[in-house]
Design a protein around this motif. Structure first.
Motif, PDB file in Angstrom:
ATOM      1  N   ASP A 109       0.848  -1.196   0.000  1.00  0.00           N
ATOM      2  CA  ASP A 109       0.000   0.000   0.000  1.00  0.00           C
ATOM      3  C   ASP A 109       0.885   1.248   0.000  1.00  0.00           C
ATOM      4  N   VAL A 110       1.138   1.793  -1.183  1.00  0.00           N
ATOM      5  CA  VAL A 110       2.007   2.976  -1.260  1.00  0.00           C
ATOM      6  C   VAL A 110       1.332   4.213  -0.691  1.00  0.00           C
ATOM      7  N   GLU A 111       0.007   4.178  -0.549  1.00  0.00           N
ATOM      8  CA  GLU A 111      -0.699   5.350  -0.023  1.00  0.00           C
ATOM      9  C   GLU A 111      -0.294   5.654   1.416  1.00  0.00           C
ATOM     10  N   GLN A 112       0.162   4.654   2.148  1.00  0.00           N
ATOM     11  CA  GLN A 112       0.587   4.912   3.526  1.00  0.00           C
ATOM     12  C   GLN A 112       1.825   5.798   3.581  1.00  0.00           C
ATOM     13  N   LEU A 113       2.509   5.949   2.444  1.00  0.00           N
ATOM     14  CA  LEU A 113       3.675   6.831   2.373  1.00  0.00           C
ATOM     15  C   LEU A 113       3.299   8.259   1.997  1.00  0.00           C
ATOM     16  N   ALA A 114       1.997   8.489   1.768  1.00  0.00           N
ATOM     17  CA  ALA A 114       1.494   9.815   1.371  1.00  0.00           C
ATOM     18  C   ALA A 114       2.217  10.370   0.150  1.00  0.00           C
ATOM     19  N   PRO A 115       2.233   9.623  -0.962  1.00  0.00           N
ATOM     20  CA  PRO A 115       2.920  10.103  -2.165  1.00  0.00           C
ATOM     21  C   PRO A 115       2.165  11.261  -2.805  1.00  0.00           C
ATOM     22  N   SER A 116       2.849  11.995  -3.651  1.00  0.00           N
ATOM     23  CA  SER A 116       2.157  12.989  -4.471  1.00  0.00           C
ATOM     24  C   SER A 116       1.441  12.262  -5.605  1.00  0.00           C
ATOM     25  N   HIS A 117       0.372  12.852  -6.106  1.00  0.00           N
ATOM     26  CA  HIS A 117      -0.381  12.256  -7.214  1.00  0.00           C
ATOM     27  C   HIS A 117      -0.220  13.158  -8.436  1.00  0.00           C
ATOM     28  N   ILE A 118       0.369  12.607  -9.475  1.00  0.00           N
ATOM     29  CA  ILE A 118       0.836  13.419 -10.599  1.00  0.00           C
ATOM     30  C   ILE A 118      -0.015  13.144 -11.846  1.00  0.00           C
ATOM     31  N   THR A 119      -0.528  14.203 -12.440  1.00  0.00           N
ATOM     32  CA  THR A 119      -1.405  14.074 -13.608  1.00  0.00           C
ATOM     33  C   THR A 119      -0.967  14.944 -14.784  1.00  0.00           C
ATOM     34  N   GLN A 120      -0.050  15.879 -14.545  1.00  0.00           N
ATOM     35  CA  GLN A 120       0.322  16.854 -15.566  1.00  0.00           C
ATOM     36  C   GLN A 120       1.829  16.807 -15.849  1.00  0.00           C
ATOM     37  N   LEU A 121       2.169  16.989 -17.128  1.00  0.00           N
ATOM     38  CA  LEU A 121       3.567  17.021 -17.555  1.00  0.00           C
ATOM     39  C   LEU A 121       3.895  18.376 -18.161  1.00  0.00           C
ATOM     40  N   GLN A 122       5.042  18.936 -17.779  1.00  0.00           N
ATOM     41  CA  GLN A 122       5.584  20.136 -18.396  1.00  0.00           C
ATOM     42  C   GLN A 122       6.923  19.790 -19.043  1.00  0.00           C
ATOM     43  N   ILE A 123       7.141  20.289 -20.257  1.00  0.00           N
ATOM     44  CA  ILE A 123       8.414  20.105 -20.947  1.00  0.00           C
ATOM     45  C   ILE A 123       8.866  21.462 -21.450  1.00  0.00           C
ATOM     46  N   SER A 124      10.127  21.801 -21.194  1.00  0.00           N
ATOM     47  CA  SER A 124      10.647  23.060 -21.721  1.00  0.00           C
ATOM     48  C   SER A 124      11.904  22.811 -22.537  1.00  0.00           C
ATOM     49  N   THR A 125      12.103  23.640 -23.569  1.00  0.00           N
ATOM     50  CA  THR A 125      13.317  23.586 -24.371  1.00  0.00           C
ATOM     51  C   THR A 125      14.446  24.282 -23.615  1.00  0.00           C
ATOM     52  N   GLN A 126      15.645  24.237 -24.166  1.00  0.00           N
ATOM     53  CA  GLN A 126      16.790  24.878 -23.525  1.00  0.00           C
ATOM     54  C   GLN A 126      16.555  26.363 -23.304  1.00  0.00           C
ATOM     55  N   GLU A 127      15.814  26.995 -24.228  1.00  0.00           N
ATOM     56  CA  GLU A 127      15.561  28.439 -24.117  1.00  0.00           C
ATOM     57  C   GLU A 127      14.358  28.762 -23.248  1.00  0.00           C
ATOM     58  N   GLY A 128      13.607  27.714 -22.816  1.00  0.00           N
ATOM     59  CA  GLY A 128      12.483  27.956 -21.921  1.00  0.00           C
ATOM     60  C   GLY A 128      11.127  27.998 -22.595  1.00  0.00           C
ATOM     61  N   LYS A 129      11.033  27.511 -23.832  1.00  0.00           N
ATOM     62  CA  LYS A 129       9.721  27.392 -24.462  1.00  0.00           C
ATOM     63  C   LYS A 129       9.010  26.192 -23.855  1.00  0.00           C
ATOM     64  N   LEU A 130       7.764  26.399 -23.407  1.00  0.00           N
ATOM     65  CA  LEU A 130       7.101  25.418 -22.555  1.00  0.00           C
ATOM     66  C   LEU A 130       5.934  24.728 -23.253  1.00  0.00           C
ATOM     67  N   LEU A 131       5.858  23.400 -23.052  1.00  0.00           N
ATOM     68  CA  LEU A 131       4.709  22.599 -23.459  1.00  0.00           C
ATOM     69  C   LEU A 131       4.098  21.974 -22.214  1.00  0.00           C
ATOM     70  N   GLN A 132       2.780  21.829 -22.211  1.00  0.00           N
ATOM     71  CA  GLN A 132       2.106  21.170 -21.101  1.00  0.00           C
ATOM     72  C   GLN A 132       1.160  20.112 -21.647  1.00  0.00           C
ATOM     73  N   SER A 133       1.009  19.009 -20.899  1.00  0.00           N
ATOM     74  CA  SER A 133       0.174  17.915 -21.366  1.00  0.00           C
ATOM     75  C   SER A 133      -0.362  17.113 -20.192  1.00  0.00           C
ATOM     76  N   GLU A 134      -1.509  16.481 -20.406  1.00  0.00           N
ATOM     77  CA  GLU A 134      -2.013  15.499 -19.459  1.00  0.00           C
ATOM     78  C   GLU A 134      -1.165  14.234 -19.559  1.00  0.00           C
ATOM     79  N   LEU A 135      -0.955  13.573 -18.441  1.00  0.00           N
ATOM     80  CA  LEU A 135      -0.333  12.251 -18.455  1.00  0.00           C
ATOM     81  C   LEU A 135      -1.434  11.210 -18.645  1.00  0.00           C
ATOM     82  N   PRO A 136      -1.341  10.369 -19.678  1.00  0.00           N
ATOM     83  CA  PRO A 136      -2.442   9.451 -20.003  1.00  0.00           C
ATOM     84  C   PRO A 136      -2.891   8.585 -18.832  1.00  0.00           C
TER      85      PRO A 136
END
Length: 375
Positions: A62-89
């Protein structure tokens, strides 16, 4: 004096501990040999895809007993800082190896796994058994041996494994406190590498980046490298300038290797990073390690219950096929993605395409992930 078990597992990381629990729950006598104690921090992205949750639950983990974060969103940036955002399937969760490995360790002990604190330096086949010799000259014997000792070990040399053990990558990891959206995992690119950031338990933020030596070698230390290279990405500059480090010094490992490996070696069944490593930018290495344990344990247990058990060679052949069917496509996709991410021109081209067709990003993510699995 020799100690004997049904199965010996070399290495007590995610794959090794999960395999030990799975097999012990099914009545197998397991000896797990691991040189380090628990708990312990490890260089790791500390993000796990939700695809392995049903399997962990089937093992009463039961990993929930460790109180993990719940992750649903992804951010990707280029070297210059241009940003993309997406849902994690499928989404995922963030939890430190410090807490997760220790949880698995305690569950393994409850299931009567014998855990030996030592290091295996040699494995020999004697008649129909395998002998594992440790650094303190103890000998453990079993019918099957599982290699779960990670990316690289001196045991690879002893086994004369056929892959290049040198690589031009350095991995750096630390925990921080600061401002971060719990549901986000970020992949920020910089010249010569990329940096993953995500929340774990206890309001901590895990930061782990991979840097090419050509990018790193001209600087005296990690601090100088971060300020002169990582800070060129505005998102990384903002994070490191405002976050507070929780480790006295970052953890590092060198010569991180993505070479293709064999899934069996001289009769030893390899799982986790010992069998093959997906690029960290794919964010799925921990899930793959856990799933590789599920694949092999299911196969070994089915064979032990069969009225016509397969030979060791036949089992090895079947396991290799199952491993390739499950992971080979993901690893190839990871290599392709890394080539794009680490090449400035290709990176800009990929960003432009994804900006015009954002629906392509979740589809690419799916190429490096699997479907939910059960025991």
């Amino acid at each position: 004096m020799q100690q004997e078990a049904d199965i010996i597992i070399i290495g007590g990381g995610l794959a090794g501990l999960t395999a030990a629990i799975h097999l012990a729950k099914s009545g197998q006598q397991i000896i797990l040999i691991e040189p380090q104690g628990y708990p312990k921090h490890k260089v790791c992205g500390e993000y796990i895809s939700n695809e392995v949750l049903p399997y962990l639950q089937s093992l009463d983990i039961d990993v929930e007993q460790l109180a993990p974060s719940h992750i649903t969103q992804l951010q990707i940036s280029t070297q210059e800082g241009k940003l993309l955002q997406s849902e994690l399937p499928l989404g995922g969760f963030g939890v430190s190896r410090y807490k997760l490995d220790h949880l698995l360790y305690t569950i393994a002990l409850k299931n009567k796994v014998q855990i030996i604190k030592s290091k295996v330096i040699e494995v020999n086949k004697v008649k129909n058994k395998y002998e594992c010799v440790t650094a303190d000259q103890r000998i453990f014997t079993s019918t099957f041996v599982i290699g779960a000792y990670g990316k690289q070990s001196k045991l690879d040399t002893t086994l004369t494994r056929d892959f290049n053990t040198t690589a031009p990558w350095l991995a750096v990891k630390g925990h921080y406190t600061g401002q971060w959206k719990e549901h986000h995992v970020a992949l920020h690119n910089f010249k010569g590498g990329y940096c993953g950031i995500s929340a774990v338990e206890d309001d901590r933020i895990n930061v782990c980046y991979l840097a090419h030596y050509d990018s790193f070698k001209k600087y005296k230390n990690i601090t100088d490298f971060q300020e002169h290279v990582l800070y060129r990405n505005p998102y990384l500059k903002q994070f490191f300038s405002t976050a507070t480090p929780l480790f006295k010094t970052p953890l590092t490992i060198s010569q991180v290797n993505f070479a293709k490996k064999k899934t069996t070696e001289k009769g030893i069944f390899m799982i986790g990073d010992s069998a093959g490593l997906i690029h960290p930018l794919c964010g799925n290495g921990m899930a793959m390690a856990i799933q590789s344990a599920q694949l092999l344990c299911t196969l070994l247990l089915q064979n032990s219950r069969s009225t016509s058990p397969k030979s060791q060679a036949a089992l090895a052949q079947l396991y290799t096929k199952q491993w390739n069917d499950t992971f080979a496509k993901r690893i190839r996709a990871g290599r392709s993605i890394q080539k794009i991410i680490t090449h400035k021109g290709l990176q800009q081209c990929a960003y432009s395409i994804a900006k015009l067709a954002p629906q392509i990003v979740p589809k690419i993510i799916r190429q490096t992930h699997g479907n939910p699995i059960s025991c």
